[in-house]
Design a protein around this motif. Sequence first.
Motif, PDB file in Angstrom:
ATOM      1  N   PRO A 157       0.803  -1.239   0.000  1.00  0.00           N
ATOM      2  CA  PRO A 157       0.000   0.000   0.000  1.00  0.00           C
ATOM      3  C   PRO A 157       0.831   1.282   0.000  1.00  0.00           C
ATOM      4  CG  PRO A 157      -0.904  -1.587   1.537  1.00  0.00           C
ATOM      5  CD  PRO A 157       0.414  -2.151   1.064  1.00  0.00           C
ATOM      6  N   VAL A 158       0.333   2.258  -0.762  1.00  0.00           N
ATOM      7  CA  VAL A 158       0.999   3.549  -0.887  1.00  0.00           C
ATOM      8  C   VAL A 158       0.016   4.672  -0.561  1.00  0.00           C
ATOM      9  CG1 VAL A 158       2.646   2.693  -2.587  1.00  0.00           C
ATOM     10  CG2 VAL A 158       0.513   3.711  -3.372  1.00  0.00           C
ATOM     11  N   ASP A 159       0.572   5.856  -0.305  1.00  0.00           N
ATOM     12  CA  ASP A 159      -0.233   7.025   0.053  1.00  0.00           C
ATOM     13  C   ASP A 159      -0.404   7.999  -1.109  1.00  0.00           C
ATOM     14  OD1 ASP A 159      -0.457   6.418   2.967  1.00  0.00           O
ATOM     15  OD2 ASP A 159       1.728   6.574   2.819  1.00  0.00           O
ATOM     16  N   LEU A 160       0.455   7.885  -2.115  1.00  0.00           N
ATOM     17  CA  LEU A 160       0.446   8.802  -3.249  1.00  0.00           C
ATOM     18  C   LEU A 160       1.175   8.140  -4.407  1.00  0.00           C
ATOM     19  CD1 LEU A 160       0.145  11.689  -4.556  1.00  0.00           C
ATOM     20  CD2 LEU A 160       2.303  12.261  -3.440  1.00  0.00           C
ATOM     21  N   MET A 161       0.735   8.445  -5.644  1.00  0.00           N
ATOM     22  CA  MET A 161       1.386   7.911  -6.831  1.00  0.00           C
ATOM     23  C   MET A 161       1.814   9.056  -7.746  1.00  0.00           C
ATOM     24  SD  MET A 161      -1.128   4.755  -7.708  1.00  0.00           S
ATOM     25  CE  MET A 161      -2.505   4.733  -6.584  1.00  0.00           C
ATOM     26  N   LEU A 162       3.063   9.007  -8.215  1.00  0.00           N
ATOM     27  CA  LEU A 162       3.585   9.930  -9.218  1.00  0.00           C
ATOM     28  C   LEU A 162       3.700   9.123 -10.507  1.00  0.00           C
ATOM     29  CD1 LEU A 162       6.452  11.590  -7.131  1.00  0.00           C
ATOM     30  CD2 LEU A 162       4.099  12.394  -7.414  1.00  0.00           C
ATOM     31  N   VAL A 163       2.992   9.527 -11.551  1.00  0.00           N
ATOM     32  CA  VAL A 163       2.815   8.682 -12.726  1.00  0.00           C
ATOM     33  C   VAL A 163       3.206   9.409 -14.014  1.00  0.00           C
ATOM     34  CG1 VAL A 163       1.138   7.268 -13.975  1.00  0.00           C
ATOM     35  CG2 VAL A 163       0.819   7.679 -11.529  1.00  0.00           C
ATOM     36  N   ASP A 164       4.024   8.742 -14.821  1.00  0.00           N
ATOM     37  CA  ASP A 164       4.400   9.232 -16.146  1.00  0.00           C
ATOM     38  C   ASP A 164       3.290   8.880 -17.141  1.00  0.00           C
ATOM     39  OD1 ASP A 164       5.986  10.249 -18.233  1.00  0.00           O
ATOM     40  OD2 ASP A 164       7.012   8.341 -18.536  1.00  0.00           O
ATOM     41  N   ILE A 165       3.271   9.542 -18.295  1.00  0.00           N
ATOM     42  CA  ILE A 165       2.296   9.196 -19.340  1.00  0.00           C
ATOM     43  C   ILE A 165       2.851   8.093 -20.236  1.00  0.00           C
ATOM     44  CG2 ILE A 165       1.158   9.958 -21.454  1.00  0.00           C
ATOM     45  CD1 ILE A 165       0.804  12.699 -20.208  1.00  0.00           C
ATOM     46  N   ASN A 166       3.994   8.348 -20.857  1.00  0.00           N
ATOM     47  CA  ASN A 166       4.521   7.457 -21.890  1.00  0.00           C
ATOM     48  C   ASN A 166       5.337   6.322 -21.286  1.00  0.00           C
ATOM     49  OD1 ASN A 166       3.496   9.059 -24.073  1.00  0.00           O
ATOM     50  ND2 ASN A 166       5.057  10.552 -23.535  1.00  0.00           N
ATOM     51  N   MET A 167       4.718   5.129 -21.238  1.00  0.00           N
ATOM     52  CA  MET A 167       5.373   3.935 -20.711  1.00  0.00           C
ATOM     53  C   MET A 167       4.939   2.733 -21.539  1.00  0.00           C
ATOM     54  SD  MET A 167       4.847   4.429 -16.597  1.00  0.00           S
ATOM     55  CE  MET A 167       3.065   4.665 -16.695  1.00  0.00           C
ATOM     56  N   PRO A 168       5.797   1.707 -21.609  1.00  0.00           N
ATOM     57  CA  PRO A 168       5.396   0.486 -22.314  1.00  0.00           C
ATOM     58  C   PRO A 168       4.375  -0.314 -21.504  1.00  0.00           C
ATOM     59  CG  PRO A 168       7.535   0.189 -21.287  1.00  0.00           C
ATOM     60  CD  PRO A 168       7.151   1.639 -21.073  1.00  0.00           C
ATOM     61  N   MET A 201       1.536  -0.446 -20.346  1.00  0.00           N
ATOM     62  CA  MET A 201       0.349   0.309 -19.933  1.00  0.00           C
ATOM     63  C   MET A 201       0.778   1.740 -19.657  1.00  0.00           C
ATOM     64  SD  MET A 201      -2.198  -0.078 -16.619  1.00  0.00           S
ATOM     65  CE  MET A 201      -2.985  -1.598 -17.106  1.00  0.00           C
ATOM     66  N   ASP A 202       0.242   2.673 -20.427  1.00  0.00           N
ATOM     67  CA  ASP A 202       0.645   4.070 -20.237  1.00  0.00           C
ATOM     68  C   ASP A 202      -0.034   4.673 -19.004  1.00  0.00           C
ATOM     69  OD1 ASP A 202      -1.956   4.906 -20.943  1.00  0.00           O
ATOM     70  OD2 ASP A 202      -1.370   5.561 -22.933  1.00  0.00           O
ATOM     71  N   GLY A 203       0.344   5.886 -18.700  1.00  0.00           N
ATOM     72  CA  GLY A 203      -0.163   6.544 -17.500  1.00  0.00           C
ATOM     73  C   GLY A 203      -1.649   6.829 -17.530  1.00  0.00           C
ATOM     74  N   PHE A 204      -2.200   7.144 -18.696  1.00  0.00           N
ATOM     75  CA  PHE A 204      -3.639   7.394 -18.788  1.00  0.00           C
ATOM     76  C   PHE A 204      -4.423   6.132 -18.434  1.00  0.00           C
ATOM     77  CE2 PHE A 204      -2.220  10.523 -22.188  1.00  0.00           C
ATOM     78  CZ  PHE A 204      -2.369  11.645 -21.372  1.00  0.00           C
ATOM     79  N   ARG A 205      -4.036   5.029 -19.028  1.00  0.00           N
ATOM     80  CA  ARG A 205      -4.712   3.754 -18.757  1.00  0.00           C
ATOM     81  C   ARG A 205      -4.529   3.346 -17.300  1.00  0.00           C
ATOM     82  NH1 ARG A 205      -5.536  -1.407 -21.155  1.00  0.00           N
ATOM     83  NH2 ARG A 205      -7.053  -2.335 -19.756  1.00  0.00           N
ATOM     84  N   PHE A 206      -3.324   3.586 -16.767  1.00  0.00           N
ATOM     85  CA  PHE A 206      -3.047   3.301 -15.355  1.00  0.00           C
ATOM     86  C   PHE A 206      -4.040   4.046 -14.468  1.00  0.00           C
ATOM     87  CE2 PHE A 206      -1.013   4.707 -11.421  1.00  0.00           C
ATOM     88  CZ  PHE A 206      -0.674   3.495 -10.828  1.00  0.00           C
ATOM     89  N   LEU A 207      -4.215   5.344 -14.726  1.00  0.00           N
ATOM     90  CA  LEU A 207      -5.152   6.135 -13.926  1.00  0.00           C
ATOM     91  C   LEU A 207      -6.564   5.592 -14.036  1.00  0.00           C
ATOM     92  CD1 LEU A 207      -3.922   9.767 -14.636  1.00  0.00           C
ATOM     93  CD2 LEU A 207      -3.692   8.496 -12.497  1.00  0.00           C
ATOM     94  N   GLU A 208      -6.990   5.256 -15.253  1.00  0.00           N
ATOM     95  CA  GLU A 208      -8.334   4.705 -15.443  1.00  0.00           C
ATOM     96  C   GLU A 208      -8.516   3.417 -14.642  1.00  0.00           C
ATOM     97  OE1 GLU A 208      -9.245   6.316 -19.959  1.00  0.00           O
ATOM     98  OE2 GLU A 208      -8.344   4.335 -19.699  1.00  0.00           O
ATOM     99  N   GLU A 209      -7.502   2.565 -14.659  1.00  0.00           N
ATOM    100  CA  GLU A 209      -7.593   1.281 -13.956  1.00  0.00           C
ATOM    101  C   GLU A 209      -7.606   1.454 -12.443  1.00  0.00           C
ATOM    102  OE1 GLU A 209      -8.255  -1.721 -15.284  1.00  0.00           O
ATOM    103  OE2 GLU A 209      -8.449  -0.614 -17.173  1.00  0.00           O
ATOM    104  N   ILE A 210      -6.755   2.335 -11.914  1.00  0.00           N
ATOM    105  CA  ILE A 210      -6.756   2.490 -10.452  1.00  0.00           C
ATOM    106  C   ILE A 210      -8.048   3.142  -9.965  1.00  0.00           C
ATOM    107  CG2 ILE A 210      -4.234   2.513 -10.252  1.00  0.00           C
ATOM    108  CD1 ILE A 210      -4.510   5.570  -9.602  1.00  0.00           C
TER     109      ILE A 210
END
Length: 124
Positions: free
Chosen positions: A45-56, A58-67
Motif C-alpha cells: 500500500p501507498v499514500d500517493l502515486m507519481l505517474v508518467d504518461i509514456n510507458m510500455p 500500460m501508459d499513464g492514462f490507462r493506469f489512472l483509469e484502472e486504479i
Amino acid sequence: MARILIVDDAVTVRMFHRNAVEALGHDVAEAENGIEGIETALTDPVDLMLVDINMPRMDGFRFLEEIRKTPELQGIPAVMVSTEAKPDDRLKAYACGANLYRVKPVKPADMKALLSLILGEPTA
C-alpha cells in the motif's frame, strides 16, 4: 512519513524523484510501467502515486483509469508527471483521474510543495 509510488519507465527519472521524495523523509516504491504500478500498489500500500504518461505495456492514462476502477486503489491521490506539456494531455489526465498534473522536471522545492499539498503536511 508517507509511502510514494513512482511509476515511470525511465530509470533516471525514477532515481531523480526517489532522491527528492526520500530527502523529504518519505518512503518510495517504484514501478516501470502501469501494470507493475498496479501490482505494486495492491501488494504494498501507498499514500500517493507519481505517474508518467509514456510507458510500455500500460501508459499513464490507462493506469489512472484502472486504479480509479479498483476499489483498493481508487482513493489514492495520483499526480501525472510528464514531459508532455500540451493542454490536451493535461485535460486527458484529469479526465482519467489525476489529482494534479506537473511537467517534468519537478524541482525538489516544487516536489516538497506538491507532497505537502497532496498529503496535507505543513509547508514550513
